[in-house]
Design a protein around this motif. Structure first.
Motif, PDB file in Angstrom:
ATOM      1  N   PHE A  46      -4.836  10.997  32.186  1.00 37.36           N
ATOM      2  CA  PHE A  46      -3.786  11.810  31.561  1.00 37.36           C
ATOM      3  C   PHE A  46      -4.346  12.888  30.642  1.00 37.36           C
ATOM      4  O   PHE A  46      -3.613  13.433  29.816  1.00 37.36           O
ATOM      5  N   GLU A  47      -5.622  13.248  30.792  1.00 43.84           N
ATOM      6  CA  GLU A  47      -6.179  14.243  29.893  1.00 43.84           C
ATOM      7  C   GLU A  47      -5.415  15.569  29.990  1.00 43.84           C
ATOM      8  O   GLU A  47      -5.156  16.087  31.060  1.00 43.84           O
ATOM      9  N   GLY A  48      -5.009  16.051  28.813  1.00 41.92           N
ATOM     10  CA  GLY A  48      -4.316  17.324  28.714  1.00 41.92           C
ATOM     11  C   GLY A  48      -2.852  17.319  29.095  1.00 41.92           C
ATOM     12  O   GLY A  48      -2.180  18.362  29.027  1.00 41.92           O
ATOM     13  N   ARG A  49      -2.286  16.181  29.456  1.00 44.63           N
ATOM     14  CA  ARG A  49      -0.904  16.145  29.933  1.00 44.63           C
ATOM     15  C   ARG A  49       0.100  16.199  28.779  1.00 44.63           C
ATOM     16  O   ARG A  49      -0.154  15.723  27.670  1.00 44.63           O
ATOM     17  N   LEU A  50       1.273  16.780  29.061  1.00 47.29           N
ATOM     18  CA  LEU A  50       2.419  16.697  28.170  1.00 47.29           C
ATOM     19  C   LEU A  50       3.263  15.488  28.563  1.00 47.29           C
ATOM     20  O   LEU A  50       3.403  15.175  29.753  1.00 47.29           O
ATOM     21  N   LEU A  51       3.837  14.837  27.551  1.00 51.31           N
ATOM     22  CA  LEU A  51       4.520  13.563  27.758  1.00 51.31           C
ATOM     23  C   LEU A  51       5.983  13.700  27.353  1.00 51.31           C
ATOM     24  O   LEU A  51       6.304  13.805  26.173  1.00 51.31           O
ATOM     25  N   ALA A  52       6.870  13.725  28.327  1.00 47.45           N
ATOM     26  CA  ALA A  52       8.310  13.848  28.074  1.00 47.45           C
ATOM     27  C   ALA A  52       9.046  13.368  29.335  1.00 47.45           C
ATOM     28  O   ALA A  52       8.511  13.491  30.431  1.00 47.45           O
ATOM     29  N   PRO A  53      10.225  12.818  29.201  1.00 46.96           N
ATOM     30  CA  PRO A  53      11.050  12.655  28.001  1.00 46.96           C
ATOM     31  C   PRO A  53      10.751  11.392  27.198  1.00 46.96           C
ATOM     32  O   PRO A  53      11.575  11.005  26.364  1.00 46.96           O
ATOM     33  N   TRP A  54       9.626  10.753  27.454  1.00 46.32           N
ATOM     34  CA  TRP A  54       9.144   9.726  26.539  1.00 46.32           C
ATOM     35  C   TRP A  54       7.624   9.735  26.577  1.00 46.32           C
ATOM     36  O   TRP A  54       7.020   9.975  27.610  1.00 46.32           O
ATOM     37  N   PRO A  55       6.975   9.494  25.438  1.00 46.21           N
ATOM     38  CA  PRO A  55       5.539   9.289  25.418  1.00 46.21           C
ATOM     39  C   PRO A  55       5.236   7.801  25.497  1.00 46.21           C
ATOM     40  O   PRO A  55       6.102   6.955  25.256  1.00 46.21           O
ATOM     41  N   ASN A  56       4.003   7.474  25.852  1.00 47.53           N
ATOM     42  CA  ASN A  56       3.557   6.093  25.835  1.00 47.53           C
ATOM     43  C   ASN A  56       4.338   5.245  26.851  1.00 47.53           C
ATOM     44  O   ASN A  56       4.620   5.723  27.940  1.00 47.53           O
ATOM     45  N   ARG A  57       4.709   4.022  26.478  1.00 45.62           N
ATOM     46  CA  ARG A  57       5.210   3.052  27.445  1.00 45.62           C
ATOM     47  C   ARG A  57       6.645   2.612  27.169  1.00 45.62           C
ATOM     48  O   ARG A  57       7.066   2.539  26.015  1.00 45.62           O
ATOM     49  N   VAL A  58       7.335   2.283  28.268  1.00 45.18           N
ATOM     50  CA  VAL A  58       8.609   1.565  28.193  1.00 45.18           C
ATOM     51  C   VAL A  58       8.393   0.235  28.896  1.00 45.18           C
ATOM     52  O   VAL A  58       8.092   0.191  30.093  1.00 45.18           O
ATOM     53  N   GLY A  59       8.499  -0.853  28.143  1.00 48.45           N
ATOM     54  CA  GLY A  59       8.218  -2.177  28.690  1.00 48.45           C
ATOM     55  C   GLY A  59       9.149  -2.549  29.831  1.00 48.45           C
ATOM     56  O   GLY A  59      10.370  -2.436  29.704  1.00 48.45           O
TER      57      GLY A  59
END
Length: 305
Positions: A46-59
């Motif tokens: 994920f280098e350099g990626r934008l994270l939307a509409p959520w960052p990180n994790r949804v369990g």
């Protein structure tokens, strides 16, 4: 040129990809400040990626919003989570391109588990003095409220072993996590622990895949993280909309990437915010939000060799 958008300002050079509006390169005087990834290559981590509409994790990829249960695609099967949103995998359209500025847009118009309509924008601006500024925007173009969070995933480059780099991390608390890297209890103070880098010091053997909050800010409301190695240093700043930083020391990555850089990921919310609601942004129809962060070459911190 293909998907690549090249920007310059003074000694700074940057490359942005239309795929995911990703940050592919940032250099100062020929010195790489972040991990590079060619626009036509799928990043390994994920280098350099934008994270939307959520960052990180949804369990488990599942959450309840406004009384309705939603099921996202599981994109991290080894942990059973939905990872890093949708925007990184979408083509973005150029809105305005100049030698030192690129504005791109993307429409999210319903996806499995995210049946909301968002207009996303990303503006990359280079300045000869202050480096790179990135502004992320979202507008709810639908007819119902939408949950939203944003982030970015740059890896700061170092010229040698990460253990020898000096880190200044402006975080007063860390988020405990379980084996799936999902929150396990409330944030805890970093004082007296191995994760307290409010005073710059060498990283040494400390391993990170950790969310931090309670960020110290300057008079402009910016939180500054600085990674120094020898005579070089790179800084990431984040505005007040980013209340969280995920820091990852590139543990176990392939092809010589293991502990060869440090991901410093500004986030508007913590991991699993779609489930917990913690710092989750709820956009009503027509509402919009903006978040800004930046990366710049800077002077090494005290403690650097």
């Amino acid at each position: 040129m293909g998907d690549a958008i090249e920007l310059t300002a003074g000694d700074y050079e940057a490359v942005v990809s239309r795929q995911g509006a990703s940050m592919c390169r940032l250099a100062y005087g020929g010195e790489e400040l972040i991990w590079t990834c060619p626009p036509d290559v799928q990043p390994a981590a994920f280098e350099g990626r934008l994270l939307a509409p959520w960052p990180n994790r949804v369990g488990d990829g599942s959450y309840v919003f406004k009384g309705v249960e939603h099921q996202l695609e599981i994109t991290e099967p080894e942990r059973g989570t939905a990872l890093h949103g949708l925007a990184h995998a979408r083509p973005w359209l150029p809105v305005e391109i100049a030698s030192d500025r690129a504005e791109l847009s993307c429409l999210l118009d319903g996806a499995p588990g995210y049946p909301f309509r968002l207009e996303l924008t990303a503006v990359y601006e280079l300045d000869a003095a202050s480096g790179l500024t990135v502004t992320l925007g979202a507008r709810n173009a639908g007819d119902s409220a939408a949950p939203y969070g944003a982030g970015a995933h740059p890896y700061l480059a170092v010229a040698g072993p990460l253990d020898d780099a000096v880190l200044r991390l402006p975080a007063g608390s860390r988020q405990p996590a379980d084996e799936r890297l999902l929150p396990a209890g409330p944030p805890e103070p970093v004082a007296g622990t191995e994760h307290d880098f409010r005073t710059p010091r060498p990283i040494g053997p400390t391993a990170f895949d950790t969310a931090f909050t309670d960020l110290e800010r300057d008079s402009d409301g910016l939180a500054w993280t600085v990674l120094s190695f020898g005579r070089a240093a790179v800084a990431v700043w984040a505005d007040a909309s980013f209340g969280w930083l995920q820091v990852f020391s590139a543990e176990g990555l392939p092809e010589g990437m293991h502990r060869r850089g440090l991901a410093v990921e500004p986030m508007t919310c913590p991991p699993d915010a779609f489930s917990s609601g913690t710092d989750l942004i709820v956009l009503e129809p027509g509402e919009e939000t903006r978040s800004r962060f930046g990366i710049a070459r800077t002077e090494p911190q005290a403690g650097s060799s």
